[in-house]
Enzyme design. Structure first.
Site, short mmCIF file in Angstrom:
data_model
loop_
_atom_site.label_atom_id
_atom_site.label_comp_id
_atom_site.label_asym_id
_atom_site.label_seq_id
_atom_site.Cartn_x
_atom_site.Cartn_y
_atom_site.Cartn_z
N ARG A 57 0.81 -1.23 0.00
CA ARG A 57 0.00 0.00 0.00
C ARG A 57 0.84 1.27 0.00
O ARG A 57 0.42 2.28 -0.55
CB ARG A 57 -0.91 0.01 1.24
CG ARG A 57 -2.06 -0.98 1.17
CD ARG A 57 -3.01 -0.76 2.33
NE ARG A 57 -2.37 -1.05 3.61
CZ ARG A 57 -2.50 -2.21 4.24
NH1 ARG A 57 -3.24 -3.17 3.72
NH2 ARG A 57 -1.90 -2.41 5.40
N LYS A 165 2.69 -19.15 6.87
CA LYS A 165 1.94 -19.55 8.05
C LYS A 165 1.54 -18.29 8.84
O LYS A 165 2.17 -17.25 8.65
CB LYS A 165 2.78 -20.49 8.92
CG LYS A 165 3.82 -19.79 9.82
CD LYS A 165 4.43 -20.78 10.78
CE LYS A 165 5.25 -20.08 11.83
NZ LYS A 165 4.48 -19.37 12.84
N HIS A 195 9.06 -22.52 7.29
CA HIS A 195 10.51 -22.37 7.08
C HIS A 195 11.33 -23.44 7.79
O HIS A 195 12.48 -23.69 7.42
CB HIS A 195 10.97 -20.97 7.50
CG HIS A 195 10.99 -20.73 8.97
ND1 HIS A 195 9.91 -20.26 9.67
CD2 HIS A 195 11.97 -20.90 9.89
CE1 HIS A 195 10.21 -20.14 10.94
NE2 HIS A 195 11.46 -20.53 11.10
N LYS A 199 15.27 -26.04 6.60
CA LYS A 199 16.54 -26.17 7.32
C LYS A 199 17.22 -27.47 6.90
O LYS A 199 16.59 -28.52 6.74
CB LYS A 199 16.30 -26.14 8.83
CG LYS A 199 15.76 -24.79 9.31
CD LYS A 199 15.55 -24.77 10.80
CE LYS A 199 14.97 -23.43 11.26
NZ LYS A 199 15.90 -22.31 11.02
N GLU A 233 13.12 -21.27 22.75
CA GLU A 233 13.57 -19.93 22.40
C GLU A 233 13.93 -19.17 23.66
O GLU A 233 13.25 -19.29 24.69
CB GLU A 233 12.47 -19.17 21.65
CG GLU A 233 12.11 -19.78 20.31
CD GLU A 233 11.05 -18.96 19.58
OE1 GLU A 233 10.03 -18.64 20.21
OE2 GLU A 233 11.26 -18.64 18.40
N HIS A 257 5.60 -26.16 13.15
CA HIS A 257 7.01 -26.53 13.17
C HIS A 257 7.26 -27.92 13.76
O HIS A 257 7.84 -28.80 13.13
CB HIS A 257 7.83 -25.51 13.95
CG HIS A 257 7.78 -24.13 13.39
ND1 HIS A 257 7.57 -23.86 12.06
CD2 HIS A 257 7.91 -22.92 14.00
CE1 HIS A 257 7.58 -22.55 11.86
NE2 HIS A 257 7.78 -21.97 13.02
N LYS A 357 8.85 -20.04 25.10
CA LYS A 357 9.60 -18.80 25.14
C LYS A 357 10.39 -18.76 26.46
O LYS A 357 10.09 -19.45 27.42
CB LYS A 357 8.66 -17.60 25.10
CG LYS A 357 7.79 -17.52 23.86
CD LYS A 357 8.58 -17.10 22.65
CE LYS A 357 7.69 -16.82 21.46
NZ LYS A 357 8.48 -16.45 20.27
#
Length: 506
Positions: A57, A165, A195, A199, A233, A257, A357
């Site tokens: 945009r 996704k 993704h 890998k 993570e 994943h 996390k």
């Protein structure tokens, strides 16, 4: 053409085409997509001729867009520094088209622009569309592409679409989205991207299992005790509290994943390495997952949130203290699952998955835990029992494979200590593996959908995950367990494994 099916192929060069990135002003385009395309050009794997058109945009010129993408490549391309001569040639084929996703006139202008590019560069109307947009925009873009005559269902010239996704947020929405996209595109034209499947170590699962004679005979319930898959993570929600309140780690990481990784670990050997044969076996595995009995979700699934703590030496806030998060939230930032598979290969072998996390480090790992020898003849010098045999497959970082086993400690005793036999990509091959987006974009350009998710695979994974969300909704819990940020999760997750078993600490 498939490199696993057809042998070692040094170069795979797609047919000439124009790639259109919808949502090109977003971060994904600057950080991942254009750096991937530039690196493919540097590796001489892009088609010739080729052009990429950014569609968004915000008003900007071709030169503005090229400058932004050059800055992204300078910072994020795998092959740095950027080669000036190559960039000059590459940038000549990078264009920008302003338009709103819901504006029919913008698609007519896009069609005219691509026809001009075809004529200028000699491209035979081959198209690859990439939806780098919020999922809410997918139906609008797809419908307008069809209405503007920008989609051909023919095989030549081809039209393909890459969909980022998340593909739905539950079974019903995934089914609706599948119907919407297939009203315009054939299934073979749709590339649902995850993704993780780009890998190197994930791709190597197929070669590791089916290209070697030593491992597959042990890959069953006679020799495997259990499987652990970890997706950890160190970061928190990074200012995306409002998004995470809607998603949670089960949607954000597990449904796509970790289920993708698990299906490659557990699938049966395909009849060939063509894309549908591989994906047939992945779907069969996902459909073999035993549904959690009604009322027993807490016996198979543990959810929790991170509280304040320390990660990598820094003090970090708890999830409920993050911007955009409801102070009474029960959204999970940690989840652990015990999954059972109802087939001959994996009967009575639990698959344990966890993702979170704010764990101590960023790591994704598959760990195959083998059964103990039937009779222990040796001590290990520690009084803690026999040394476990574990095959660990590291997806990120430092991709590689290690076999952990017991070896005699030098000296007059027969005590055993754990040792490793290790393979690392960087050490063994001497170069950095390609970024996931490089491989996946190249495969989509080639029309190879092996590493992309098929419609029935999406729906099979959502069928399982949606039942968990429904069970949680029925519980109406006012609070869930918490764990200190920087630790490996709540004690409830340890209890999920059972007596004498422990989560690995990669």
């Amino acid at each position: 053409m498939n490199p696993l099916r057809d042998g070692l192929i040094k170069e795979r060069v797609p047919a000439p085409q124009v790639m259109v990135i919808f949502g090109a002003s977003g971060d994904l385009t600057r950080r991942k997509l254009l750096p991937a395309l530039y690196t493919l050009a540097r590796e001489r794997q892009l088609p010739s001729p080729f052009s990429v058109v950014g569609f968004a945009r915000r008003p900007k010129s071709d030169e503005d867009f090229r400058g932004e993408m050059r800055e992204g490549c300078d910072r994020f391309a795998r092959r740095r520094p950027v080669d000036e001569t190559l960039w000059s040639s590459f940038a000549e084929c990078v264009f920008y088209q302003q338009g709103s996703f819901d504006d029919a006139a913008a698609y007519a202008a896009l069609k005219t622009r691509m026809e001009e590019i075809d004529a200028k560069l000699g491209i035979p109307a081959n198209r690859l569309y990439y939806l780098s947009t919020p999922p809410s925009a997918y139906p609008t873009i797809i419908d307008n592409l069809g209405a503007a005559g920008l989609v051909s269902r023919a095989y030549e010239p081809f039209t393909r679409i890459i969909v980022e996704k998340p593909f739905g947020r539950d079974l019903e929405s995934a089914q609706v989205l599948n119907r919407q996209v297939k009203q315009v595109f054939r299934e073979a034209q749709i590339f649902r991207i995850d993704h993780y499947l780009g890998k190197e170590t994930v791709q190597n699962m197929l070669v590791f299992r089916f290209g070697n004679g030593i491992f597959e005979p042990l890959w069953n319930n006679r020799y495997v005790d259990h499987v652990q898959i970890t997706g950890a993570e160190a970061i928190g929600v990074e200012g995306r509290g409002a998004y995470y309140e809607e998603a949670g780690i089960l949607r954000d990481m597990v449904q796509n994943h970790l289920f993708q990784v698990m299906s490659l670990v557990g699938m049966e050997p395909p009849i060939s390495m063509d894309s549908n044969s591989v994906r047939d076996e992945k779907v069969k595995f996902l459909r073999s997952l035993r549904h959690i009995p009604d009322g027993k979700v807490d016996e198979y699934v543990v959810r929790a949130q991170y509280a304040s703590g320390h990660v990598l030496g820094e003090s970090v806030p708890g999830y409920k203290e993050e911007p955009g998060v409801d102070p009474q939230s029960t959204t999970e930032t940690y989840v652990a699952l015990k999954l059972l598979v109802d087939n001959w290969r994996w009967a009575n072998v639990p698959f344990f998955l966890r993702s979170s996390k704010r764990m101590p480090k960023r790591v994704t790992e598959i760990a195959i835990h083998f059964r103990q020898a039937p009779h222990q003849l040796f001590g290990n010098g520690t009084g803690k029992g026999p040394v476990p045999n574990v095959l660990s497959i590291r997806i990120q970082p430092n991709e590689g494979i290690a076999l952990h086993f017991g070896s005699k400690i030098p000296g007059p005793t027969t005590d055993i200590a754990p040792v490793n036999m290790e393979f690392l990509y960087g050490t063994s091959f001497g170069n950095e593996p390609p970024e996931a987006y490089e491989r996946l974009i190249l495969d989509a350009m080639l029309g190879d959908s092996t590493l992309f998710t098929r419609d029935d695979e999406v729906e099979a994974s959502w069928t399982f995950i949606t039942r968990i969300h429904q069970a949680w909704a029925e519980q109406k819990k006012k609070q869930i367990p918490v764990f200190e940020a920087g630790s490996w999760g709540p004690s409830e997750a340890d209890e999920l494994l059972g007596e004498g078993m422990h989560w690995r600490r990669p």
